[in-house]
Design a protein around this motif. Structure first.
Motif, PDB file in Angstrom:
ATOM      1  N   ASP A 167      31.980  45.400  35.124  1.00 29.09           N
ATOM      2  CA  ASP A 167      31.046  45.945  36.109  1.00 29.09           C
ATOM      3  C   ASP A 167      31.707  47.039  36.947  1.00 29.09           C
ATOM      4  OD1 ASP A 167      28.532  45.945  37.600  1.00 29.09           O
ATOM      5  OD2 ASP A 167      29.677  45.012  39.218  1.00 29.09           O
ATOM      6  N   ASN A 203      32.308  31.789  43.140  1.00 31.63           N
ATOM      7  CA  ASN A 203      32.037  33.215  42.994  1.00 31.63           C
ATOM      8  C   ASN A 203      33.180  34.048  43.542  1.00 31.63           C
ATOM      9  OD1 ASN A 203      31.507  32.973  45.820  1.00 31.63           O
ATOM     10  ND2 ASN A 203      30.215  34.795  45.697  1.00 31.63           N
ATOM     11  N   TRP A 222      30.918  38.397  40.761  1.00 33.60           N
ATOM     12  CA  TRP A 222      30.727  37.595  39.554  1.00 33.60           C
ATOM     13  C   TRP A 222      30.611  36.132  39.981  1.00 33.60           C
ATOM     14  CZ3 TRP A 222      32.963  33.696  36.547  1.00 33.60           C
ATOM     15  CH2 TRP A 222      32.446  33.581  35.250  1.00 33.60           C
ATOM     16  N   ASN A 262      36.697  38.920  35.322  1.00 38.29           N
ATOM     17  CA  ASN A 262      35.305  38.984  34.881  1.00 38.29           C
ATOM     18  C   ASN A 262      34.521  40.087  35.585  1.00 38.29           C
ATOM     19  OD1 ASN A 262      35.509  36.937  32.976  1.00 38.29           O
ATOM     20  ND2 ASN A 262      34.976  35.331  34.429  1.00 38.29           N
ATOM     21  N   CYS A 263      35.062  40.631  36.658  1.00 37.16           N
ATOM     22  CA  CYS A 263      34.404  41.742  37.362  1.00 37.16           C
ATOM     23  C   CYS A 263      34.744  43.096  36.751  1.00 37.16           C
ATOM     24  CB  CYS A 263      34.814  41.767  38.843  1.00 37.16           C
ATOM     25  SG  CYS A 263      34.099  40.443  39.834  1.00 37.16           S
TER      26      CYS A 263
END
Length: 397
Positions: free
Chosen positions: A378, A307, A334, A374-375
């Motif tokens: 968001d 993570n 993430w 990948n964050c």
């Protein structure tokens, strides 16, 4: 009979309430409210005897409202201030509108006095046009003076005047162009950008992806947001997204082993006596029962885990004073997680909803860069929410 009597009492009660309400408005000086109630009550069956009080009150309220408005106009004209032009225009409009509300009801007979109620109407069309023209001229002149100040406050006040002017006179001179100039002068420009104080290298794609969003819905009348700085734009404010910590866990594979047992039905089997012979029923057929056997399965479960946690803050900065206006925390996480399993034995001992794990396999762990990237979606959404919920203070009007 009782229901008819109840209905009659209700009607009388409502009528009494309406008259009391109208009298209260009259005594408090709220003449237009009294006129509205009376007109509403007289809209049906205006000649009924029970409606006479409303006609008297309407006559009185109209006379007093008209007298007060004309007195106010006289005082405003004598004051000779351009700031009074809007009130003069609005008062003449109110005088005319009041007459037009009553006109459809006429005549209104007063039965005891054997006469019609008196409403001395006047033609205010010339006064309305003249006061509107004077107001439009004043708004135009005042807006040009405000634009000449070259200040944001002046631009915003000019825009307000010009918008009102265009409602009154849509094609007046070059008012539309002046309005565009006023909005441009009064507009604040906001630069949105990122900083890295995490001590770790941030992928360039992350910054580009976060700042690659439409400012639609963010911009308002006097505020324009740019996620990419534009040349020749003098920015008034800044919104800076500062990365403070980026914590990435090591790649982990969690393992566990467990054994499952279960009684499973393998079908049917014959029933035998003590001599080993199949027992038959009265029709000569073999008697059978469920063939239940205990099965066992050893399960080897694996869970891949990794993570990333991004800790950031959003600062609102006034570039003119170089001061921090406000600051808000922002965080994102993430998680990469993949579970799979192998087994030894009869998998029927394991619950059916677990079986998909047996069809899965290990996956390559995402790189640290991919974890951070990948964050971005968001973070982008949360940044947008912070901006929408925390507007910059606008200059006072």
């Amino acid at each position: 009979m009782r229901s008819t009597f109840t209905l009659l009492l209700t009607v009388l009660f409502l009528a009494s309430c309406g008259k009391t309400e109208t009298r209260n408005y009259l005594s408090s000086g709220d003449y237009d409210a009294a006129i509205d109630v009376a007109i509403d009550r007289l809209s049906n069956n205006k000649t009924r005897k029970g409606k006479q009080d409303y006609i008297y009150m309407l006559e009185e309220a109209f006379a007093k409202a008209k007298e007060r408005d004309l007195r106010d106009i006289d005082l405003l004209v004598k004051d000779n201030s351009p700031a009074n032009l809007e009130r003069i225009f609005a008062t003449y409009q109110r005088l005319n509108a009041r007459q037009e509300k009553i006109r459809p009801l006429l005549p209104l007979p007063l039965l005891k006095e054997k006469r019609d109620a008196i409403f001395p109407f006047d033609d205010y069309s010339e006064e309305i046009v003249n006061s509107k023209n004077a107001l439009v001229k004043y708004l135009y002149t005042n807006a040009k003076a405000l634009l000449a100040s070259k200040s944001k406050v002046g631009g915003r006040r000019a825009a307000e005047d010009l918008e009102y002017l265009l409602l009154l006179s849509p094609a007046y001179k070059d008012a539309e162009k002046l309005l565009a100039d006023a909005i441009l002068l009064g507009t604040d420009y906001v630069s949105i950008y990122t900083k890295n104080e995490s001590g770790k290298i941030i992928p360039q794609r992350l910054e580009a992806d976060i700042l690659d969003f439409s400012t639609g819905g963010l911009n308002d009348k006097f505020t324009v947001y740019h996620s990419n700085r534009q040349p020749k734009v003098n920015y008034d404010y800044g919104i800076v997204l500062t990365f403070r910590e980026i914590n990435i866990s090591p790649e982990q594979v969690r393992e566990r082993q467990f054994v499952k047992e279960k009684d499973v039905n393998f079908g049917k089997k014959n029933v035998y006596d003590d001599r080993g012979r199949a027992i038959k029923d009265s029709l000569g057929k073999n008697i059978t029962v469920d063939d239940i056997r205990k099965v066992t399965c050893s399960v080897y479960e694996f869970v891949q885990f990794k993570n990333v946690q991004v800790v950031a803050k959003v600062d609102f900065i006034n570039f003119t004073t170089n001061q921090l206006i406000n600051s808000f925390p922002l965080g994102s996480e993430w998680i990469f997680e993949n579970g799979y399993a192998t087994y030894n034995g009869d998998r029927r001992a394991v619950e059916n909803d677990y079986w998909p794990f047996f069809d899965r396999r290990a996956l390559p762990f995402p790189t640290n860069e991919q974890m951070v990237l990948n964050c971005s979606a968001d973070i982008k959404q949360k940044l947008r929410s912070v901006i929408l919920n925390n507007r910059f203070p606008t200059a006072p009007y």
